[in-house]
Design an enzyme around this catalytic site. Structure first.
Site, PDB file in Angstrom:
ATOM      1  N   GLY A 271      29.984  52.941  47.510  1.00 22.45           N
ATOM      2  CA  GLY A 271      30.939  53.140  46.423  1.00 22.45           C
ATOM      3  C   GLY A 271      32.119  53.993  46.847  1.00 22.45           C
ATOM      4  O   GLY A 271      32.393  54.136  48.037  1.00 22.45           O
ATOM      5  N   ALA A 272      32.824  54.552  45.836  1.00 24.52           N
ATOM      6  CA  ALA A 272      34.110  55.225  46.085  1.00 24.52           C
ATOM      7  C   ALA A 272      34.988  54.260  46.874  1.00 24.52           C
ATOM      8  O   ALA A 272      35.489  54.573  47.963  1.00 24.52           O
ATOM      9  CB  ALA A 272      33.919  56.555  46.807  1.00 24.52           C
TER      10      ALA A 272
ATOM     11  N   HIS B 265      37.585  51.684  48.512  1.00 25.33           N
ATOM     12  CA  HIS B 265      39.000  51.662  48.904  1.00 25.33           C
ATOM     13  C   HIS B 265      39.317  50.251  49.400  1.00 25.33           C
ATOM     14  O   HIS B 265      38.430  49.369  49.398  1.00 25.33           O
ATOM     15  CB  HIS B 265      39.278  52.728  49.968  1.00 25.33           C
ATOM     16  CG  HIS B 265      38.306  52.711  51.117  1.00 25.33           C
ATOM     17  ND1 HIS B 265      38.224  51.661  52.003  1.00 25.33           N
ATOM     18  CD2 HIS B 265      37.354  53.602  51.500  1.00 25.33           C
ATOM     19  CE1 HIS B 265      37.297  51.913  52.900  1.00 25.33           C
ATOM     20  NE2 HIS B 265      36.729  53.081  52.603  1.00 25.33           N
TER      21      HIS B 265
ATOM     22  N   GLY C  87      39.530  49.034  52.244  1.00 18.51           N
ATOM     23  CA  GLY C  87      38.670  48.556  53.332  1.00 18.51           C
ATOM     24  C   GLY C  87      37.468  47.822  52.770  1.00 18.51           C
ATOM     25  O   GLY C  87      37.136  46.705  53.201  1.00 18.51           O
ATOM     26  N   HIS C  88      36.818  48.427  51.770  1.00 20.57           N
ATOM     27  CA  HIS C  88      35.678  47.763  51.131  1.00 20.57           C
ATOM     28  C   HIS C  88      36.115  46.447  50.483  1.00 20.57           C
ATOM     29  O   HIS C  88      35.429  45.429  50.576  1.00 20.57           O
ATOM     30  CB  HIS C  88      35.075  48.650  50.043  1.00 20.57           C
ATOM     31  CG  HIS C  88      34.504  49.958  50.511  1.00 20.57           C
ATOM     32  ND1 HIS C  88      35.051  51.166  50.166  1.00 20.57           N
ATOM     33  CD2 HIS C  88      33.413  50.234  51.277  1.00 20.57           C
ATOM     34  CE1 HIS C  88      34.312  52.151  50.699  1.00 20.57           C
ATOM     35  NE2 HIS C  88      33.325  51.613  51.372  1.00 20.57           N
TER      36      HIS C  88
ATOM     37  N   GLY D 281      31.690  46.489  58.159  1.00 20.43           N
ATOM     38  CA  GLY D 281      32.967  46.904  58.752  1.00 20.43           C
ATOM     39  C   GLY D 281      32.784  47.414  60.169  1.00 20.43           C
ATOM     40  O   GLY D 281      31.875  48.208  60.445  1.00 20.43           O
TER      41      GLY D 281
ATOM     42  N   GLN E 114      26.613  51.483  63.523  1.00 21.30           N
ATOM     43  CA  GLN E 114      25.873  50.887  62.401  1.00 21.30           C
ATOM     44  C   GLN E 114      25.806  49.370  62.578  1.00 21.30           C
ATOM     45  O   GLN E 114      24.748  48.751  62.411  1.00 21.30           O
ATOM     46  CB  GLN E 114      26.566  51.245  61.094  1.00 21.30           C
ATOM     47  CG  GLN E 114      26.068  50.504  59.876  1.00 21.30           C
ATOM     48  CD  GLN E 114      26.613  51.114  58.597  1.00 21.30           C
ATOM     49  OE1 GLN E 114      26.118  52.119  58.122  1.00 21.30           O
ATOM     50  NE2 GLN E 114      27.646  50.517  58.027  1.00 21.30           N
TER      51      GLN E 114
HETATM   52  P1  AMP Z   1      30.339  52.832  53.129  1.00 22.77           P
HETATM   53  O1  AMP Z   1      30.542  52.694  51.665  1.00 22.77           O
HETATM   54  O2  AMP Z   1      31.186  53.899  53.755  1.00 22.77           O
HETATM   55  O3  AMP Z   1      28.886  52.915  53.517  1.00 22.77           O
HETATM   56  O4  AMP Z   1      30.871  51.493  53.774  1.00 22.77           O
HETATM   57  C1  AMP Z   1      30.449  50.236  53.337  1.00 22.77           C
HETATM   58  C2  AMP Z   1      30.990  49.186  54.271  1.00 22.77           C
HETATM   59  O5  AMP Z   1      32.424  49.244  54.280  1.00 22.77           O
HETATM   60  C3  AMP Z   1      30.536  49.392  55.731  1.00 22.77           C
HETATM   61  O6  AMP Z   1      30.231  48.123  56.294  1.00 22.77           O
HETATM   62  C4  AMP Z   1      31.756  50.007  56.373  1.00 22.77           C
HETATM   63  O7  AMP Z   1      31.846  49.774  57.762  1.00 22.77           O
HETATM   64  C5  AMP Z   1      32.877  49.302  55.615  1.00 22.77           C
HETATM   65  N1  AMP Z   1      34.125  50.061  55.700  1.00 22.77           N
HETATM   66  C6  AMP Z   1      34.294  51.390  55.494  1.00 22.77           C
HETATM   67  N2  AMP Z   1      35.575  51.748  55.729  1.00 22.77           N
HETATM   68  C7  AMP Z   1      36.229  50.605  56.092  1.00 22.77           C
HETATM   69  C8  AMP Z   1      37.582  50.316  56.453  1.00 22.77           C
HETATM   70  N3  AMP Z   1      38.519  51.254  56.501  1.00 22.77           N
HETATM   71  N4  AMP Z   1      37.897  49.034  56.757  1.00 22.77           N
HETATM   72  C9  AMP Z   1      36.948  48.048  56.696  1.00 22.77           C
HETATM   73  N5  AMP Z   1      35.657  48.268  56.362  1.00 22.77           N
HETATM   74  C10 AMP Z   1      35.309  49.531  56.063  1.00 22.77           C
END
Ligand code: AMP
Length: 288
Positions: free
Chosen positions: A38-39, A41, A43-44, A154, A160
Site C-alpha cells: 500500500g501507500a 505511488h 510505480g505501483h 518491480g 526480492q
Molecule cells: P511494496 O509496496 O514496496 O512492497 O512494493 C510492491 C511492489 O511494487 C514490488 O514489486 C516493488 O518492487 C514494486 N515497486 C516499488 N517501487 C516501485 C517503483 N518505483 N517502480 C516500479 N515498481 C515499484
C-alpha cells in the site's frame, strides 16, 4: 485497456478469503496479481497497468506484512492509506484485496516456512535478518489465497525478484512472473512508499542514489569506484551496500577492471538518508 473492456472504474474492495472467492466465482478468465504494502505511488500503478495487458482481471493486494519487519523497524509507522490507494487504482485494478493480519495468518494455520537461503542473508537480508523469509512467507500465502495466473513485481527490489523467481520455479510452476521497470520521479529518484519520510533536505541528498546508478548505465566497466565516490561525497547519505551482482545467481561480481565487455550485471544500492532506508537498482545487459 486491452483484455478488460468491462473493468469497473472503481475497484471492488475485498478483505477476506471468502469475499475474494465470491468475486472469483463470478469472474471467468485469467488473473494478474500484484502484491503491495500500500501507500501506492505511480510505480505501483505502473505494475497494475502492465498487469492489465497480461490477464483478464487485475488484483492488487494491500497488506503490511508484520513478518518481514524486524524489531525496531517501521512496521507500526508504515503508511496505511487504503482510501487513496483504492482511488489510485481506479480504472486500473478490478479488485483490491486488503486482508487483516488474521486473514493472512489465521490462528492455527500451518504456514509453510520458506528459507531464503544464502542469497537471502546477503545485502538486504544482512541488514534486515529474517526479512526475506517473511517476504517469501507472505508472497506464497497471497499466491495461495489469490491463485493468480501471472504476477508482476518491480525490478527496483532486485533481490526480492530473484528470490520470488526461485520460489515460483520451486512451488508455482504454472505461475508466470513478469518484472516491470522502476518508475522514477522526474529528478531521477526511484519512487518508494518510504520517500514520504524524507525531509526536503533528505530528498536532495537521496538523489545521490539515482546519480550513482546512472553512472553504471553510462559506462558499466569499472563503474563501482565512481558510484561509491558519488555516494560517499553526498552529505546525509549513509551507504549500507553498493554491489554489482550476476542476475542469474545474485553472486557479487568482482571489480570489472579494464575489461572491454561484461556480461549482464545488476547494480544494487542501499543507503540510509536521514532515518529512511532507500534502495535502488539498475540492470545493464550486455546484449543491449
Ligand atoms: P511494496 O509496496 O514496496 O512492497 O512494493 C510492491 C511492489 O511494487 C514490488 O514489486 C516493488 O518492487 C514494486 N515497486 C516499488 N517501487 C516501485 C517503483 N518505483 N517502480 C516500479 N515498481 C515499484
Amino acid at each position: 485497456m486491452p483484455n478488460s473492456p468491462h473493468a469497473p472504474s472503481s475497484p471492488l474492495v475485498v478483505h477476506t478469503q471468502g469475499e475474494l472467492d465470491a468475486w472469483r466465482a463470478t469472474a471467468s478468465g485469467t488473473v494478474a496479481f500484484i502484491p503491495t504494502m500500500g501507500a501506492l505511488h505511480d510505480g505501483h500503478v505502473s505494475l497494475a497497468r502492465t498487469a492489465r495487458g497480461l490477464a483478464q482481471h487485475v488484483v492488487v493486494s494491500i497488506f503490511v506484512n508484520p513478518r518481514q519487519f524486524g524489531t525496531g523497524e517501521d512496521f507500526e509507522r508504515y503508511p496505511r492509506t487504503l482510501e487513496s490507494d483504492v482511488r489510485a487504482l481506479s480504472g486500473v485494478a478490478d479488485v483490491v484485496f486488503a486482508p487483516s493480519v488474521d486473514d493472512v495468518y489465521p490462528p492455527g494455520l500451518d504456514l509453510r516456512a520458506f528459507d531464503a537461503g544464502a542469497v537471502g542473508s546477503q545485502f538486504e537480508g544482512a541488514a534486515r535478518p529474517g526479512h526475506f523469509d517473511g517476504m517469501l512467507a507472505v508472497v506464497a500465502r497471497l499466491f495461495d489465497m489469490v491463485r493468480p495466473d501471472v504476477t508482476v513485481f518491480g525490478q527496483k527490489d532486485a533481490q526480492q525478484v530473484f528470490l520470488v523467481r526461485r520460489l515460483i520455479a520451486a512451488h508455482y510452476p504454472k505461475l508466470n512472473l513478469v518484472v516491470a521497470p522502476t518508475v522514477r520521479d522526474p529528478d531521477g529518484l526511484a519512487m518508494s512508499s518510504r520517500n514520504r519520510y524524507l525531509s526536503p533536505a533528505d530528498r536532495v541528498h537521496a538523489l545521490a542514489l539515482s546519480r550513482a546508478m546512472a553512472l553504471a548505465t553510462e559506462n558499466p566497466i569499472a563503474s563501482l569506484p565512481r558510484m561509491r565516490a558519488e555516494l560517499e561525497a553526498e552529505p546525509g547519505v549513509a551507504l549500507d551496500y553498493l554491489a554489482a551482482v550476476n542476475p542469474s545467481d545474485f553472486t557479487p561480481i568482482a571489480e570489472l577492471g579494464d575489461a572491454t565487455s561484461i556480461g549482464d550485471v545488476t547494480y544494487i544500492v542501499a543507503a540510509r538518508v536521514g532515518s529512511t532506508r532507500l534502495l535502488d537498482t539498475v540492470d545493464v545487459f550486455s546484449s543491449k
